[in-house]
Design a protein around this motif. Structure first.
Motif, PDB file in Angstrom:
ATOM      1  N   ALA A  89       0.825  -1.204   0.000  1.00 28.13           N
ATOM      2  CA  ALA A  89       0.000   0.000   0.000  1.00 28.13           C
ATOM      3  C   ALA A  89       0.862   1.258   0.000  1.00 28.13           C
ATOM      4  O   ALA A  89       0.556   2.239  -0.697  1.00 28.13           O
ATOM      5  N   ALA A  90       1.951   1.241   0.765  1.00 27.84           N
ATOM      6  CA  ALA A  90       2.853   2.390   0.798  1.00 27.84           C
ATOM      7  C   ALA A  90       3.482   2.627  -0.568  1.00 27.84           C
ATOM      8  O   ALA A  90       3.617   3.774  -1.020  1.00 27.84           O
ATOM      9  N   LEU A  91       3.876   1.547  -1.246  1.00 30.65           N
ATOM     10  CA  LEU A  91       4.455   1.679  -2.585  1.00 30.65           C
ATOM     11  C   LEU A  91       3.439   2.253  -3.562  1.00 30.65           C
ATOM     12  O   LEU A  91       3.760   3.126  -4.390  1.00 30.65           O
ATOM     13  N   SER A  92       2.198   1.784  -3.494  1.00 29.30           N
ATOM     14  CA  SER A  92       1.159   2.250  -4.404  1.00 29.30           C
ATOM     15  C   SER A  92       0.870   3.732  -4.205  1.00 29.30           C
ATOM     16  O   SER A  92       0.828   4.505  -5.169  1.00 29.30           O
ATOM     17  N   PHE A  93       0.694   4.160  -2.961  1.00 28.86           N
ATOM     18  CA  PHE A  93       0.394   5.568  -2.704  1.00 28.86           C
ATOM     19  C   PHE A  93       1.605   6.455  -2.948  1.00 28.86           C
ATOM     20  O   PHE A  93       1.443   7.629  -3.304  1.00 28.86           O
ATOM     21  N   SER A  94       2.795   5.930  -2.792  1.00 21.35           N
ATOM     22  CA  SER A  94       3.999   6.703  -3.109  1.00 21.35           C
ATOM     23  C   SER A  94       4.080   6.976  -4.617  1.00 21.35           C
ATOM     24  O   SER A  94       4.469   8.072  -5.043  1.00 21.35           O
ATOM     25  N   ALA A  95       3.716   5.981  -5.423  1.00 24.85           N
ATOM     26  CA  ALA A  95       3.695   6.178  -6.875  1.00 24.85           C
ATOM     27  C   ALA A  95       2.699   7.268  -7.255  1.00 24.85           C
ATOM     28  O   ALA A  95       2.984   8.128  -8.107  1.00 24.85           O
ATOM     29  N   LEU A  96       1.526   7.248  -6.623  1.00 22.42           N
ATOM     30  CA  LEU A  96       0.543   8.301  -6.884  1.00 22.42           C
ATOM     31  C   LEU A  96       1.096   9.666  -6.483  1.00 22.42           C
ATOM     32  O   LEU A  96       0.874  10.660  -7.177  1.00 22.42           O
ATOM     33  N   GLY A  97       1.826   9.724  -5.392  1.00 23.11           N
ATOM     34  CA  GLY A  97       2.359  10.988  -4.915  1.00 23.11           C
ATOM     35  C   GLY A  97       3.412  11.600  -5.815  1.00 23.11           C
ATOM     36  O   GLY A  97       3.644  12.823  -5.768  1.00 23.11           O
ATOM     37  N   PHE A  98       4.059  10.800  -6.656  1.00 18.90           N
ATOM     38  CA  PHE A  98       5.077  11.336  -7.554  1.00 18.90           C
ATOM     39  C   PHE A  98       4.495  11.864  -8.866  1.00 18.90           C
ATOM     40  O   PHE A  98       5.182  12.572  -9.602  1.00 18.90           O
ATOM     41  N   LEU A  99       3.256  11.522  -9.188  1.00 17.05           N
ATOM     42  CA  LEU A  99       2.675  11.961 -10.453  1.00 17.05           C
ATOM     43  C   LEU A  99       2.557  13.490 -10.573  1.00 17.05           C
ATOM     44  O   LEU A  99       2.856  14.043 -11.632  1.00 17.05           O
ATOM     45  N   PRO A 100       2.117  14.219  -9.536  1.00 14.81           N
ATOM     46  CA  PRO A 100       2.090  15.685  -9.689  1.00 14.81           C
ATOM     47  C   PRO A 100       3.478  16.285  -9.881  1.00 14.81           C
ATOM     48  O   PRO A 100       3.617  17.316 -10.547  1.00 14.81           O
TER      49      PRO A 100
END
Length: 347
Positions: free
Chosen positions: A75-86
């Motif tokens: 879950a941390a990896l998934s949300f971290s990927a989302l956080g790098f998109l902006p």
């Protein structure tokens, strides 16, 4: 039927398909003669989008099977990927401006900080995603959007509206994910959980309109519209009719025929959907000219001009106007045995 869960499952599935399509397009159509910065940025976008959508889809499937829960590290990896998109959005906007590179570094710094908070929560046994990380991304995205509006004076109002809207959507998404109201309303889930899709489209529209946006947008819009039609037919047609078969066997022939019939209907309507997507991209999003008509007009106007210089001036003027170029000039190449004159268009 929980419409919010259905929207999330379809949204993540579409996201996986679109980001996989983007990755394949970059690999197959990369230009080895040019720099790798553009390709690297798009590959990074595709990888981040795939990590986010795959992780969330796996999480929803695991919950449906009644498992104890998803691994906190996953879950941390998934949300971290989302956080790098902006951050990638800001990078694409400021790629050619060395005076405001600090905005790009600030964006990646926010993403790194959010990633650290996510993994810290996962390793310490706290809830993932980290609420502090999501709030950091929320207010950080708002600050980045404001800074881009202030310091990015060269961008047109249309382009500013595009990437500012993307960052604002992401800020709303992060704020929603940090709350406790998930899974209640399908339209909220559509905006909150699927914020990665408009971010990818903004990156393409901002920097790669003629390289990848043409191919990607037509297929992406077709897939999104097809998914929406399929979901609408299931909700409005299949679900009401299947209620009359609740007392029948699970392998009821009429129920199966209904589902198969809806599949066939969506397959038959797809050519019309793709034609509409092509028209939407060419005429509305990319504002593409009628090149066949342009050729006919040029041929007719050239017949009235007997000088070579006049013909080249005419072609440069029409090309510059059609392609919205800043300047369009022609030059004479005399390196060969016979001089050759050709137009040069500067975007």
């Amino acid at each position: 039927m929980n419409a919010a869960i259905l929207v999330n499952l379809l949204g993540f599935s579409v996201g996986i398909a679109l980001y996989a399509l983007l990755a394949v397009m970059v690999v197959r159509h990369r230009d080895s003669r040019k720099g790798d910065n553009a390709n690297l940025l798009l590959v990074t976008t595709a990888a981040l989008g795939l990590l986010w959508n795959l992780g969330e889809l796996y999480s929803f499937v695991q919950k449906d099977f009644g498992d104890a829960g998803v691994s906190p590290l996953l879950a941390a990896l998934s949300f971290s990927a989302l956080g790098f998109l902006p951050s990638v959005v800001v990078h694409s906007v400021r790629a050619d401006d060395r005076n405001t590179h600090w905005l790009t570094f600030a964006a990646y710094g926010l993403s790194v900080l959010a990633t650290v908070l996510h993994f810290q929560a996962a390793l310490s046994g706290e809830t993932v995603p980290s609420e502090s990380a999501l709030l950091t991304l929320t207010f950080g995205s708002l600050a980045l959007a404001l800074c881009l509006l202030i310091f990015d004076l060269k961008q047109t109002l249309q382009k500013k509206a595009v990437w500012t809207s993307a960052l604002l959507v992401f800020a709303v998404s992060s704020l929603h994910l940090s709350g406790v109201g998930e899974g209640r309303y399908w339209y909220v889930e559509l905006i909150a959980h699927q914020s990665s899709l408009p971010l990818a489209l903004v990156i393409l529209y901002q920097n790669y309109r003629f390289a990848f946006a043409d191919l990607f947008l037509k297929r992406a819009i077709s897939l999104i519209m097809l998914t929406g039609i399929a979901m609408g037919m299931y909700i409005l047609v299949a679900v009401p009719l299947l209620r009359y078969h609740e007392t029948h066997d699970r392998d009821d022939v009429q129920a199966a025929a209904l589902i198969v019939g809806l599949w066939i209907a969506t397959a038959l309507v797809y050519p019309s959907i793709y034609k509409f997507a092509v028209l939407l991209v060419d005429k509305v999003l990319l504002n593409r000219a009628d090149y066949d008509g342009l050729q006919m007009d040029l041929a007719r106007e050239i017949e009235t001009d007997e000088s070579i210089d006049g013909v080249l001036d005419l072609i440069c003027a029409r090309l510059g106007q059609t392609l919205t170029a800043r300047t369009a000039l022609w030059a004479e190449e005399s390196s060969s045995s016979a001089p050759v004159r050709y137009p040069t268009v500067d975007f």
